[in-house]
Every structure is written in structure tokens, then in C-alpha cells.
Design a protein around this motif. Structure first.
Motif, PDB file in Angstrom:
ATOM      1  N   PHE A 240       0.953  -1.288   0.075  1.00 43.42           N
ATOM      2  CA  PHE A 240      -0.220  -0.158  -0.016  1.00 43.42           C
ATOM      3  C   PHE A 240       1.000   1.360   0.184  1.00 43.42           C
ATOM      4  O   PHE A 240       1.938   1.498   0.579  1.00 43.42           O
TER       5      PHE A 240
ATOM      6  N   TYR B  88       0.557   5.501   0.689  1.00 44.01           N
ATOM      7  CA  TYR B  88      -0.155   6.557   1.406  1.00 44.01           C
ATOM      8  C   TYR B  88       0.429   7.655   1.286  1.00 44.01           C
ATOM      9  O   TYR B  88       1.821   7.634   1.139  1.00 44.01           O
TER      10      TYR B  88
ATOM     11  N   PHE C 161      -5.094   7.280   1.616  1.00 40.14           N
ATOM     12  CA  PHE C 161      -4.660   6.340   0.429  1.00 40.14           C
ATOM     13  C   PHE C 161      -4.491   6.734  -0.839  1.00 40.14           C
ATOM     14  O   PHE C 161      -5.163   7.506  -1.452  1.00 40.14           O
TER      15      PHE C 161
ATOM     16  N   THR D 233      -3.135   0.260  -3.722  1.00 42.80           N
ATOM     17  CA  THR D 233      -2.837  -0.990  -3.373  1.00 42.80           C
ATOM     18  C   THR D 233      -2.199  -1.897  -4.704  1.00 42.80           C
ATOM     19  O   THR D 233      -2.789  -1.736  -5.710  1.00 42.80           O
TER      20      THR D 233
ATOM     21  N   TYR E  44      -0.867  -5.857  -5.707  1.00 43.03           N
ATOM     22  CA  TYR E  44      -0.885  -7.186  -5.214  1.00 43.03           C
ATOM     23  C   TYR E  44       0.016  -8.294  -5.731  1.00 43.03           C
ATOM     24  O   TYR E  44       0.621  -9.142  -4.928  1.00 43.03           O
TER      25      TYR E  44
ATOM     26  N   LEU F 214       4.261   7.237   2.423  1.00 41.69           N
ATOM     27  CA  LEU F 214       4.436   6.087   3.105  1.00 41.69           C
ATOM     28  C   LEU F 214       4.147   4.938   2.437  1.00 41.69           C
ATOM     29  O   LEU F 214       3.108   4.770   1.525  1.00 41.69           O
TER      30      LEU F 214
ATOM     31  N   GLN G  90       1.256  -6.014   3.901  1.00 39.09           N
ATOM     32  CA  GLN G  90       0.200  -6.634   4.669  1.00 39.09           C
ATOM     33  C   GLN G  90       0.508  -8.220   4.127  1.00 39.09           C
ATOM     34  O   GLN G  90       0.409  -8.397   2.920  1.00 39.09           O
TER      35      GLN G  90
ATOM     36  N   LEU H 192      -1.222  -3.646   9.126  1.00 37.29           N
ATOM     37  CA  LEU H 192      -0.131  -3.037   7.962  1.00 37.29           C
ATOM     38  C   LEU H 192       1.126  -2.761   8.914  1.00 37.29           C
ATOM     39  O   LEU H 192       1.188  -2.321  10.113  1.00 37.29           O
TER      40      LEU H 192
ATOM     41  N   PHE I  73       4.408  -0.407   8.476  1.00 40.37           N
ATOM     42  CA  PHE I  73       4.892   0.816   7.463  1.00 40.37           C
ATOM     43  C   PHE I  73       6.337   0.729   7.650  1.00 40.37           C
ATOM     44  O   PHE I  73       6.886   0.618   8.670  1.00 40.37           O
TER      45      PHE I  73
END
Lengths: 113, 110
Positions: B34, B36, B46, B49, B51, B87, B91, B98, B100
Motif C-alpha cells: 500500500f 499512502y 490512501f 494497493t 497485489y 508512506l 500486509q 499493516l 509501515f
């Protein structure tokens, strides 16, 4: 659509006191997460609540606790405050389910003197 | 234990000067990575994302990419309003939390 809300915005407490922070998730979100962001450090995971149950907690002492209410709002309680508890406390919410994105609130700035 | 390292810690660019931010990660079973954006004194906002390796996502002047070990946030022709801390978080399967990185503080000079 309203985002995640947190209250209060700022708090000043003294060592040894207790504090309660509040969070209202986005409508329809059932999961709530709490993170601590101390100055110079990254966000550290505190707690995760889903459907009223505590599902996971980070590496924090038991004096950090919380709960989730039937309307999915949540409280974070910190007992016996220490100076190093000074930080921005962030609440996030998400839908339940795989890879649900966490959306953050504006945070509560806690200062411990 | 999941680990995320972001570099550089801080970056100053002239308006219009493109660059990339790096996020290196170690995670057992990546569920998602992710990105941010965080403005001073505010909560993270946000952005993306990702994957799986090879995936790319774009939003305005930002483009995020993912490999098996790192992610890049490319910023093209940035404007002063892009100034913020970016940031990165990961996950892993079986855990909703999360993890970070400490962020990259980006400053765009007019």
C-alpha cells in the motif's frame, strides 16, 4: 461520504493519568485499527477490532486496551501514561475481507508531560 | 517479521523535475503493498494497493510499480501541492495489520 472521524483532536495529560480516544469508522466498515505514530518513527500497529471482537494486537503493553461497540465505533484506552506515549494516534477502518483497504482518520495528538 | 525500508528519507525537487521513491520489503506471503500520502499533522491518505509483481497503477502524476522485493512510486512533473510524506506499507496473508516504513518526505520547490 463521511470519512473516519476521531476525537478529541488534541490532548495534554500528565504522567500516570489515563486517557480515552474515540473513533467512528466509515459507514459500512466493520473493522477498526489503531496505530501509534511517535515523532520520527513509522506507524506502529496497536490493535485490530472486527465485529466487536479484538482480533490482533501489536507489541504494546497491556495498559493499551480498547473496545468496539455494536455500532462499530471504537475506543482506545491508555492507562498509567508515560512520557513516551506522546504521539499521534491514528484510527483506520475497512470493510471485512481479503485485502480490504484501510482508510485513516485525522488522528488524535496526545502529549504527556 | 515483516520489514519495510523506504529511501531516500527526504527528497527535494524542483517543480517539474520527475523522480522515484523506493520501498524495499521483506514479507512472508505478500497480500498487498500500500502507498499512502501524509500531510503534516494529518492522517495518511490512501493512494494505491498493489497485489502482485508486475502490477502498475497510476493516479494523476503518480505511478506505482511492484516487483518481488520492492516498489517504486514514480512522480512525473511534480507540483508544489505534491509535497508530503509518502508512506509504504505491507500486509501479509493471515494478518490484517499493516507494517509501515518510515516514509519519504518529498518537497517540491516552485
Amino acid at each position: 461520504e463521511a470519512g473516519v472521524t476521531q476525537s478529541p483532536t488534541h490532548l495534554i495529560k500528565t504522567r500516570g493519568q489515563q486517557v480515552t480516544l474515540r473513533c467512528s469508522p466509515i459507514s459500512g466498515h466493520t473493522s477498526v485499527y489503531w496505530y501509534q505514530q511517535a515523532l520520527g518513527l513509522g506507524l506502529q500497529f496497536l490493535l485490530w477490532y472486527d465485529e466487536g471482537e479484538e482480533r490482533n494486537r501489536g507489541n504494546f503493553p497491556p495498559r493499551f486496551s480498547g473496545r468496539q461497540f455494536p455500532n462499530y465505533s471504537s475506543e482506545l484506552n491508555v492507562n498509567a501514561l508515560e512520557l513516551e506515549d506522546s504521539a499521534l494516534y491514528l484510527c483506520a477502518s475497512s470493510l471485512s475481507g481479503v485485502t480490504a483497504t484501510q482508510y485513516f482518520g485525522p488522528g488524535t495528538r496526545l502529549t504527556v508531560l | 517479521e515483516d520489514q519495510v525500508t523506504q529511501s531516500p528519507e527526504a527528497l527535494r525537487l524542483q517543480e517539474g523535475e520527475s523522480s522515484s521513491l523506493n520501498c524495499s520489503y521483506t514479507v512472508s506471503g505478500l497480500r498487498g503493498l500500500f502507498w499512502y500520502r501524509q500531510d503534516p499533522g494529518k492522517g495518511p491518505e490512501f493512494l494505491f494497493t498493489l497485489y502482485s509483481a508486475g502490477e502498475e497503477k497510476e493516479k494523476e502524476r503518480l505511478k506505482a510499480t511492484l516487483t518481488k522485493k520492492e516498489s517504486f512510486l514514480h512522480i512525473t512533473a511534480p507540483k508544489p501541492e505534491d509535497s508530503a510524506t509518502y508512506l509504504c506499507a505491507v500486509q501479509h496473508f493471515g494478518n490484517e495489520k499493516l507494517t509501515f516504513g518510515t516514509g519519504t518526505r518529498l518537497t517540491i520547490i516552485p
